[in-house]
Design an enzyme around this catalytic site. Structure first.
Site, PDB file in Angstrom:
ATOM      1  N   HIS A 105      -2.474  -1.576   5.991  1.00 27.97           N
ATOM      2  CA  HIS A 105      -2.950  -0.329   6.600  1.00 27.97           C
ATOM      3  C   HIS A 105      -2.232  -0.115   7.924  1.00 27.97           C
ATOM      4  CE1 HIS A 105      -5.713   2.946   7.455  1.00 27.97           C
ATOM      5  NE2 HIS A 105      -5.892   2.439   8.650  1.00 27.97           N
ATOM      6  N   ALA A 138     -14.981  -3.828  -1.710  1.00 27.98           N
ATOM      7  CA  ALA A 138     -15.444  -2.580  -2.347  1.00 27.98           C
ATOM      8  C   ALA A 138     -15.397  -1.391  -1.394  1.00 27.98           C
ATOM      9  CB  ALA A 138     -16.856  -2.760  -2.871  1.00 27.98           C
TER      10      ALA A 138
HETATM   11  C1  GRF Z   1       2.508   2.350   4.742  1.00 31.73           C
HETATM   12  O1  GRF Z   1       2.508   2.519   6.144  1.00 31.73           O
HETATM   13  C2  GRF Z   1       1.125   2.021   4.271  1.00 31.73           C
HETATM   14  O2  GRF Z   1       0.395   1.206   5.148  1.00 31.73           O
HETATM   15  C3  GRF Z   1       0.510   3.381   4.207  1.00 31.73           C
HETATM   16  O3  GRF Z   1       1.503   4.225   3.686  1.00 31.73           O
HETATM   17  C4  GRF Z   1       2.771   3.668   4.044  1.00 31.73           C
HETATM   18  C5  GRF Z   1       3.522   3.459   2.760  1.00 31.73           C
HETATM   19  O4  GRF Z   1       4.819   3.767   3.022  1.00 31.73           O
HETATM   20  N1  GRF Z   1      -0.674   3.369   3.369  1.00 31.73           N
HETATM   21  P1  GRF Z   1       5.911   3.506   1.836  1.00 31.73           P
HETATM   22  O5  GRF Z   1       5.507   4.342   0.650  1.00 31.73           O
HETATM   23  O6  GRF Z   1       5.881   2.046   1.525  1.00 31.73           O
HETATM   24  O7  GRF Z   1       7.230   3.935   2.458  1.00 31.73           O
END
Ligand code: GRF
Length: 194
Positions: A105, A138
């Site tokens: 995240h 969850a």
């Molecule tokens: C990452 O920063 C992830 O944490 C977030 O979306 C981004 C994904 O980027 N959920 P990518 O598709 O791997 O370039």
């Protein structure tokens, strides 16, 4: 260890994992909730099997969850990695892979959970944000935190520039965590083929 990665977008996080193989784990399949996303192309270019399980193809969300869990299980993963997978997982996935499924995240959880962590951190005016790798439970972005990295917010940052800088840290963080978890699973890849 056998790793299945789920992604929904450009897959730059996935690419870091594809490039980072070490002899204790390998990505055996990459799945998406949408056909034709760049993450699937990156997997195919690396010779990794891909699959798509699209909510549009199912009558309701529980049916999609169950189908996704069955597809992932078919690849016999030791570890499931959500690398920019933009769907909230239901009970079938969490029950099947909880405890060996991680998510990355782009914020320092518990701050700024949800789909707009970078935008929310910027809007709040924090000076330090970052990224979090956690076990999936969850909830949404609520599982036990495995590791984090800090990223300073620059005065002229916008969502894109900040997210790109976070992604740079995220790729290293996720690769390190996957390596650590893979070393603890019972099926190191380089022993007798399964
Ligand atoms: C990452 O920063 C992830 O944490 C977030 O979306 C981004 C994904 O980027 N959920 P990518 O598709 O791997 O370039």
């Amino acid at each position: 260890a056998r790793v299945v990665v789920l992604a929904s977008g450009s897959g730059s996080t996935l690419q870091a994992l594809l490039d980072a193989h070490d002899d204790s784990w390998r990505i055996v399949a990459v799945g998406s909730d949408k056909p034709g996303v760049k993450a699937l192309d990156r997997a195919a270019s690396a010779g990794v099997e891909t699959f798509t399980v699209s909510p549009a193809d199912f009558a309701d969300r529980p049916a999609w969850d169950a189908a996704l869990a069955a597809e992932v299980a078919g690849h016999e993963p030791d570890l499931v990695v959500l690398a920019g997978f933009m769907r909230i997982l239901g009970a079938p996935m969490v029950e099947a892979f909880g405890g060996r499924m991680v998510n990355t995240h782009p914020a320092l959880l518990p701050s700024f959970p949800g789909a707009h962590g970078v935008r929310d951190a910027l809007a709040h005016g924090v000076k330090i944000t970052g990224c979090t790798v956690h076990l999936v439970d969850a909830g949404v972005d609520t599982g036990p935190i495995l590791d984090q990295a800090a990223v300073r917010v620059l005065d002229d940052d916008d969502e894109t520039s900040l997210h790109e800088r976070i992604k740079t840290q995220e790729r290293e963080l996720l690769t390190r965590v996957v390596g650590r978890l893979a070393a603890t699973t019972t099926h190191p890849e380089r022993t007798a083929p399964r």
